[in-house]
Design a protein around this motif. Structure first.
Motif, PDB file in Angstrom:
ATOM      1  N   ALA A 154      13.486  -1.113 -17.413  1.00 18.32           N
ATOM      2  CA  ALA A 154      12.246  -0.325 -17.519  1.00 18.32           C
ATOM      3  C   ALA A 154      10.885  -1.139 -17.371  1.00 18.32           C
ATOM      4  CB  ALA A 154      12.253   0.241 -19.070  1.00 18.32           C
ATOM      5  N   ASP A 155      10.882  -2.377 -18.003  1.00 13.12           N
ATOM      6  CA  ASP A 155      10.048  -3.539 -17.787  1.00 13.12           C
ATOM      7  C   ASP A 155       9.683  -3.765 -16.243  1.00 13.12           C
ATOM      8  OD1 ASP A 155       9.608  -3.499 -20.230  1.00 13.12           O
ATOM      9  OD2 ASP A 155      10.384  -5.777 -20.557  1.00 13.12           O
ATOM     10  N   LEU A 156      10.886  -3.883 -15.726  1.00 10.84           N
ATOM     11  CA  LEU A 156      10.725  -4.201 -14.277  1.00 10.84           C
ATOM     12  C   LEU A 156      10.066  -3.060 -13.474  1.00 10.84           C
ATOM     13  CD1 LEU A 156      11.887  -6.358 -11.747  1.00 10.84           C
ATOM     14  CD2 LEU A 156      13.774  -4.661 -11.666  1.00 10.84           C
ATOM     15  N   ALA A 157      10.518  -1.945 -13.879  1.00 14.83           N
ATOM     16  CA  ALA A 157       9.994  -0.528 -13.212  1.00 14.83           C
ATOM     17  C   ALA A 157       8.607  -0.568 -13.259  1.00 14.83           C
ATOM     18  CB  ALA A 157      10.657   0.522 -13.405  1.00 14.83           C
ATOM     19  N   SER A 158       8.127  -0.764 -14.418  1.00 15.75           N
ATOM     20  CA  SER A 158       6.644  -0.781 -14.826  1.00 15.75           C
ATOM     21  C   SER A 158       5.969  -2.120 -13.974  1.00 15.75           C
ATOM     22  CB  SER A 158       6.311  -0.566 -16.152  1.00 15.75           C
ATOM     23  OG  SER A 158       5.983  -1.652 -16.702  1.00 15.75           O
ATOM     24  N   ALA A 159       6.587  -3.157 -13.828  1.00 14.45           N
ATOM     25  CA  ALA A 159       5.924  -4.256 -13.416  1.00 14.45           C
ATOM     26  C   ALA A 159       5.971  -3.984 -11.968  1.00 14.45           C
ATOM     27  CB  ALA A 159       6.830  -5.438 -13.409  1.00 14.45           C
ATOM     28  N   LEU A 160       7.054  -3.366 -11.132  1.00 11.60           N
ATOM     29  CA  LEU A 160       7.045  -3.186  -9.642  1.00 11.60           C
ATOM     30  C   LEU A 160       5.787  -2.030  -9.432  1.00 11.60           C
ATOM     31  CD1 LEU A 160      10.658  -3.149  -8.839  1.00 11.60           C
ATOM     32  CD2 LEU A 160       9.080  -4.578  -7.985  1.00 11.60           C
ATOM     33  N   ARG A 161       5.752  -1.061 -10.416  1.00 11.00           N
ATOM     34  CA  ARG A 161       4.830   0.087 -10.352  1.00 11.00           C
ATOM     35  C   ARG A 161       3.243  -0.467 -10.287  1.00 11.00           C
ATOM     36  NH1 ARG A 161       8.006   3.406 -13.442  1.00 11.00           N
ATOM     37  NH2 ARG A 161       7.001   2.737 -15.291  1.00 11.00           N
ATOM     38  N   GLU A 162       2.985  -1.627 -11.126  1.00  9.37           N
ATOM     39  CA  GLU A 162       1.674  -2.196 -11.064  1.00  9.37           C
ATOM     40  C   GLU A 162       1.585  -2.982  -9.909  1.00  9.37           C
ATOM     41  OE1 GLU A 162       1.083  -4.470 -14.785  1.00  9.37           O
ATOM     42  OE2 GLU A 162       1.677  -2.628 -15.964  1.00  9.37           O
ATOM     43  N   ALA A 163       2.597  -3.617  -9.365  1.00  6.23           N
ATOM     44  CA  ALA A 163       2.393  -4.622  -8.199  1.00  6.23           C
ATOM     45  C   ALA A 163       2.394  -3.695  -6.737  1.00  6.23           C
ATOM     46  CB  ALA A 163       3.360  -5.908  -8.554  1.00  6.23           C
ATOM     47  N   HIS A 164       3.228  -2.862  -6.849  1.00  3.35           N
ATOM     48  CA  HIS A 164       3.596  -2.257  -5.300  1.00  3.35           C
ATOM     49  C   HIS A 164       3.256  -0.675  -5.509  1.00  3.35           C
ATOM     50  CE1 HIS A 164       5.974  -5.417  -3.398  1.00  3.35           C
ATOM     51  NE2 HIS A 164       6.257  -5.787  -4.733  1.00  3.35           N
ATOM     52  N   ASP A 165       3.052  -0.280  -4.101  1.00  3.43           N
ATOM     53  CA  ASP A 165       3.135   1.079  -3.936  1.00  3.43           C
ATOM     54  C   ASP A 165       4.496   1.568  -3.877  1.00  3.43           C
ATOM     55  OD1 ASP A 165       3.372   3.417  -2.595  1.00  3.43           O
ATOM     56  OD2 ASP A 165       2.337   2.800  -0.654  1.00  3.43           O
ATOM     57  N   PRO A 166       4.841   2.598  -4.845  1.00  7.68           N
ATOM     58  CA  PRO A 166       6.211   3.080  -5.048  1.00  7.68           C
ATOM     59  C   PRO A 166       7.141   3.085  -3.720  1.00  7.68           C
ATOM     60  CG  PRO A 166       4.818   4.284  -6.256  1.00  7.68           C
ATOM     61  CD  PRO A 166       3.856   3.634  -5.343  1.00  7.68           C
ATOM     62  N   GLN A 167       6.435   3.217  -2.555  1.00  9.60           N
ATOM     63  CA  GLN A 167       7.218   3.563  -1.328  1.00  9.60           C
ATOM     64  C   GLN A 167       7.323   2.135  -0.626  1.00  9.60           C
ATOM     65  OE1 GLN A 167       8.536   6.408  -0.739  1.00  9.60           O
ATOM     66  NE2 GLN A 167       7.736   6.889  -2.709  1.00  9.60           N
ATOM     67  N   THR A 168       6.840   1.046  -1.218  1.00 13.81           N
ATOM     68  CA  THR A 168       7.072  -0.213  -0.512  1.00 13.81           C
ATOM     69  C   THR A 168       8.284  -0.799  -1.032  1.00 13.81           C
ATOM     70  OG1 THR A 168       4.525  -0.290  -0.218  1.00 13.81           O
ATOM     71  CG2 THR A 168       5.744  -2.189   0.138  1.00 13.81           C
ATOM     72  N   PRO A 169       9.039  -1.552  -0.364  1.00 11.22           N
ATOM     73  CA  PRO A 169       9.932  -2.193  -0.856  1.00 11.22           C
ATOM     74  C   PRO A 169       9.614  -3.749  -1.517  1.00 11.22           C
ATOM     75  CG  PRO A 169      10.331  -2.096   1.475  1.00 11.22           C
ATOM     76  CD  PRO A 169       9.240  -1.240   1.195  1.00 11.22           C
ATOM     77  N   PRO A 170      10.232  -4.144  -2.598  1.00  9.82           N
ATOM     78  CA  PRO A 170       9.711  -5.567  -3.015  1.00  9.82           C
ATOM     79  C   PRO A 170      10.570  -6.325  -2.116  1.00  9.82           C
ATOM     80  CG  PRO A 170      11.314  -4.536  -4.586  1.00  9.82           C
ATOM     81  CD  PRO A 170      10.977  -3.522  -3.301  1.00  9.82           C
ATOM     82  N   THR A 171      10.154  -7.576  -1.842  1.00 10.40           N
ATOM     83  CA  THR A 171      11.047  -8.600  -1.111  1.00 10.40           C
ATOM     84  C   THR A 171      11.965  -9.257  -2.112  1.00 10.40           C
ATOM     85  OG1 THR A 171       9.581 -10.605  -1.585  1.00 10.40           O
ATOM     86  CG2 THR A 171       9.075  -9.328   0.315  1.00 10.40           C
ATOM     87  N   ASP A 172      13.002  -9.694  -1.487  1.00  7.40           N
ATOM     88  CA  ASP A 172      14.192 -10.500  -2.496  1.00  7.40           C
ATOM     89  C   ASP A 172      13.521 -11.401  -3.362  1.00  7.40           C
ATOM     90  OD1 ASP A 172      16.382  -9.212  -1.381  1.00  7.40           O
ATOM     91  OD2 ASP A 172      16.877 -10.697  -0.293  1.00  7.40           O
ATOM     92  N   GLU A 173      12.524 -12.284  -2.805  1.00  5.84           N
ATOM     93  CA  GLU A 173      11.745 -13.055  -3.621  1.00  5.84           C
ATOM     94  C   GLU A 173      10.987 -12.476  -5.011  1.00  5.84           C
ATOM     95  OE1 GLU A 173      11.341 -13.191  -0.420  1.00  5.84           O
ATOM     96  OE2 GLU A 173      12.984 -14.479  -0.012  1.00  5.84           O
ATOM     97  N   GLU A 174      10.580 -11.675  -4.607  1.00  6.39           N
ATOM     98  CA  GLU A 174       9.673 -10.577  -5.701  1.00  6.39           C
ATOM     99  C   GLU A 174      10.576 -10.219  -6.762  1.00  6.39           C
ATOM    100  OE1 GLU A 174       5.689  -9.205  -3.240  1.00  6.39           O
ATOM    101  OE2 GLU A 174       7.555  -8.152  -2.849  1.00  6.39           O
ATOM    102  N   LEU A 175      11.505  -9.491  -6.142  1.00  3.55           N
ATOM    103  CA  LEU A 175      12.364  -8.917  -7.084  1.00  3.55           C
ATOM    104  C   LEU A 175      12.992  -9.935  -8.066  1.00  3.55           C
ATOM    105  CD1 LEU A 175      13.474  -6.148  -7.914  1.00  3.55           C
ATOM    106  CD2 LEU A 175      15.237  -6.442  -6.331  1.00  3.55           C
ATOM    107  N   LEU A 176      13.325 -11.064  -7.487  1.00  2.00           N
ATOM    108  CA  LEU A 176      14.143 -11.977  -8.137  1.00  2.00           C
ATOM    109  C   LEU A 176      13.240 -12.578  -9.254  1.00  2.00           C
ATOM    110  CD1 LEU A 176      17.082 -13.322  -8.283  1.00  2.00           C
ATOM    111  CD2 LEU A 176      16.226 -15.208  -6.791  1.00  2.00           C
ATOM    112  N   ALA A 177      12.067 -12.992  -8.782  1.00  2.00           N
ATOM    113  CA  ALA A 177      11.138 -13.603  -9.715  1.00  2.00           C
ATOM    114  C   ALA A 177      10.754 -12.870 -10.862  1.00  2.00           C
ATOM    115  CB  ALA A 177      10.010 -14.146  -8.942  1.00  2.00           C
ATOM    116  N   LEU A 178      10.702 -11.550 -10.591  1.00  2.00           N
ATOM    117  CA  LEU A 178      10.213 -10.582 -11.436  1.00  2.00           C
ATOM    118  C   LEU A 178      11.380 -10.404 -12.664  1.00  2.00           C
ATOM    119  CD1 LEU A 178       8.340  -7.503 -10.251  1.00  2.00           C
ATOM    120  CD2 LEU A 178       7.599  -8.889 -12.215  1.00  2.00           C
ATOM    121  N   TRP A 179      12.377 -10.440 -11.995  1.00  5.16           N
ATOM    122  CA  TRP A 179      13.861 -10.035 -12.880  1.00  5.16           C
ATOM    123  C   TRP A 179      14.063 -11.136 -13.698  1.00  5.16           C
ATOM    124  CZ3 TRP A 179      16.408  -6.088 -14.567  1.00  5.16           C
ATOM    125  CH2 TRP A 179      17.526  -6.522 -15.540  1.00  5.16           C
TER     126      TRP A 179
END
Lengths: 274, 337
Positions: free
Chosen positions: A153-178
């Motif tokens: 849930a935290d990850l989802a909300s962090a991604l929502r804040e940082a990204h347009d929901p339709q834009t895929p996060p890069t591996d590095e972004e996803l990993l660093a956030l997680w």
């Protein structure tokens, strides 16, 4: 290694890393759910990169749910464990075939009567211990699944804040956030007394089940004329007692010698011809 | 090629290189076996002309942490600074050790090691300890204060009830008596799982993922493997000693409360009259800084020298700062006593 994995290994030279990576991550499954993430990230190549941030979260959530399902499925049922206990009793019959079958239904409504009361009590204790262990395992798994869901849930909300929901996060972004979120949430969980209590319940239930298993297995081994844990522990305890008595005797003797030296004065340390 | 595929290929290259490199050498500094006590080897490093300092290692891991890498070897650094380190290196307990308690470790191992070094140097040595070994050293120093000249504590927990002590929180509700009754000696694998479980994301996720970054760097890969070997090369724990430590320290906070009792003998650590040097890491997740700094409650300020270093638990032994600052400071302190 499964056939699928073997197939992948032939096709993709980087597959051994994926296999090892997952094995290492899963080796912590007893305490942590982080293998779920490893699986989710590992599948990104196989399934293709997620098209959107939402899909990345969805994949993680699916992996987490699969982990929780597997955890619950992997629980041995009390019936399976009791069956193992019954086999131990059967082994005991081989050593003492003149014994009648012991009470093998721990949930029977009958009181303990007759010459096999001790065996019935052992089986009842084993059943109760197995049940407690199973409940403790389930409770830990559920607690970890909740923790994992909070991370997602935290990850989802962090991604929502940082990204347009339709834009895929890069591996590095996803990993660093997680890793940031998972580390923080795990640390918070460790600081929560509930987590410690649940792990302690699991440890205590494991100890109880192990003791109950030993209580069934020891007489079975002894009835076959084989050494049992109980006998080895008795021998150790006896040797330990002897060692302690010996040490105490030496201490008393040393104290006596020093008292005598005080009374007699310092003994003459000179050479014999002085 | 995607970044992930590139990462995987590099990681595979790292794995091949790692496989070819194993087993990696550790503990390469030459030593002399000073004596063998009941359960430990006393290893003497140096010429015999330096200041004698006995370092009691923890029962939980292997003492070669103090000589893990030639370029960051604690024993080598100490020798270069004019110290003669004697490392009390515990052997693996056998199944007959499950009845052996901490008091035996104090009397028959640390006490005997002190006697041996006293004989060799003609004077009482300095005593020190690493992590749990520091607790043991403190207990023995309190029992026989006249036998040692000073006490050095490295990452040694004193207060087991501090807010950041996750290990203590996990230990709080465990029935250790039942655990030891069920298992005899306590298996190292279980303990390693607990330690890794304190930082699973870092130790089980990031650590291995980073392997791809050092695939082409032999020296970094060798250091990675040395640490990998040390982290999981742990001895089982003698049952009774483990129970006493877990109950008296982790559950009863006996060192700080002054209630620590071993085999009926009350240990009073605040009775130790000699100077104490205590070093700890500010971001230690195993022995929180405040747990180690609590030594100030047991020792008068004029007799206590405390040093805090940035970083985690292991940084105190293999960190560059420790070798540049901490050990030279310790050597100066010992020399000026």
């Amino acid at each position: 290694m499964t056939a699928d994995t073997e197939e992948r290994r032939r096709e993709d030279p980087s597959a051994p890393w994926e296999v090892l990576w997952r094995t290492l991550a899963e080796s912590a499954n007893g305490l942590t759910p982080w293998a779920a993430l490893a699986a989710a990230l590992g599948d990104r190549d196989q399934e293709g990169a997620p098209a959107t941030a939402d899909e990345a979260v969805h994949r993680l959530r699916s992996a987490a749910e699969a982990w929780h399902r597997d955890w619950r499925k992997a629980m041995p049922s009390v019936e399976e464990l009791v069956e193992i206990a019954r086999r131990m009793l059967t082994l005991r019959h081989l050593g003492t075939p003149w014994l009648a079958a012991v009470a093998t239904s721990p949930d029977s409504p009958w009181p303990r009567l007759g010459p096999l009361q001790a065996q019935q009590a052992q089986l009842e204790e084993f059943t109760a211990a197995a049940d407690e262990y199973r409940r403790a395992l389930l409770s830990c798994g559920d607690h970890l699944a909740e923790l994992l869901e909070r991370c997602i849930a935290d990850l989802a909300s962090a991604l929502r804040e940082a990204h347009d929901p339709q834009t895929p996060p890069t591996d590095e972004e996803l990993l660093a956030l997680w890793t940031e979120i998972a580390s923080r949430r795990h640390d918070e969980a460790l600081k929560d007394e509930t987590f410690g209590r649940k792990l302690a319940q699991l440890t205590n239930a494991w100890s109880r089940l192990r003791l109950a298993t030993q209580a069934l297995l020891d007489p079975a081994l002894e009835s076959m004329g084989l050494p049992s844990r109980r006998q080895l522990m008795d021998t150790q305890a006896h040797l330990d007692r002897l060692k302690r008595q010996h040490r105490e005797a030496v201490r008393r003797l040393e104290a006596r010698i020093s008292r005598m030296e005080e009374v007699l004065g310092e003994p003459d340390r000179g050479s014999p011809d002085q | 090629m995607t970044h992930r595929r590139h990462h995987s290929r590099r990681a595979v290259a790292g794995l091949h290189a790692a496989g070819a490199m194993q087993p990696v050498a550790v503990g390469e500094t030459p030593y002399r076996l000073s004596t063998r006590t009941e359960r430990a080897d006393l290893k003497h490093y140096g010429s015999g002309d330096g200041i004698p300092l006995i370092l009691v290692y923890s029962l939980v891991n292997r003492a070669y942490l103090l000589d893990l890498r030639p370029d960051r070897s604690v024993v080598k650094t100490l020798v270069a600074l004019g110290i003669d380190p004697y490392v009390l290196d515990w052997r693996t307990p056998d199944s007959m050790s499950s009845h052996i308690g901490l008091l035996e470790h104090l009397e028959e191992d640390i006490g005997v090691a002190i006697e041996a070094v006293t004989r060799e140097h003609g004077e009482a040595p300095h005593l020190g300890g690493v992590c749990q070994g520091g607790v043991l050293a403190l207990c023995q120093a309190a029992r026989a204060p006249a036998t040692v000249r000073s006490l050095t504590l490295l990452a040694t927990p004193i207060d087991f009830l501090t807010a950041n002590d996750n290990l203590a929180r996990l230990a709080r509700h465990v029935d250790f008596e039942q655990l030891v009754r069920a298992s005899g000696n306590v298996p190292a694998t279980g303990l390693n799982m607990i330690f890794a479980g304190l930082k699973p994301v870092e130790l089980l996720f990031q650590r291995y993922r980073a392997l791809s970054e050092i695939a082409d760097d032999d020296a970094a890969l060798r250091d990675f493997l040395r640490m990998e070997r040390w982290m999981y090369d742990s001895p089982d724990q003698a049952g009774r000693a483990f129970l006493e430590f877990a109950r008296e320290c982790y559950q009863h906070n006996g060192l700080l409360e002054g209630t620590l009792t071993l085999d009926g003998e009350r240990i009073s650590p605040n009775r130790f009259p000699a100077p104490v040097f205590a070093a700890y890491a500010s971001a230690d997740h195993l022995v929180p800084a405040e747990a180690a700094a609590a030594i100030r409650h047991l020792v008068r300020p004029e007799r206590l020298h405390m040093q805090s270093l940035p970083g985690g638990h292991l940084g105190l032994f293999i960190g560059g700062n420790a070798h540049r600052q901490l050990y030279p400071a310790l050597a100066d302190w010992l020399r000026n006593l």
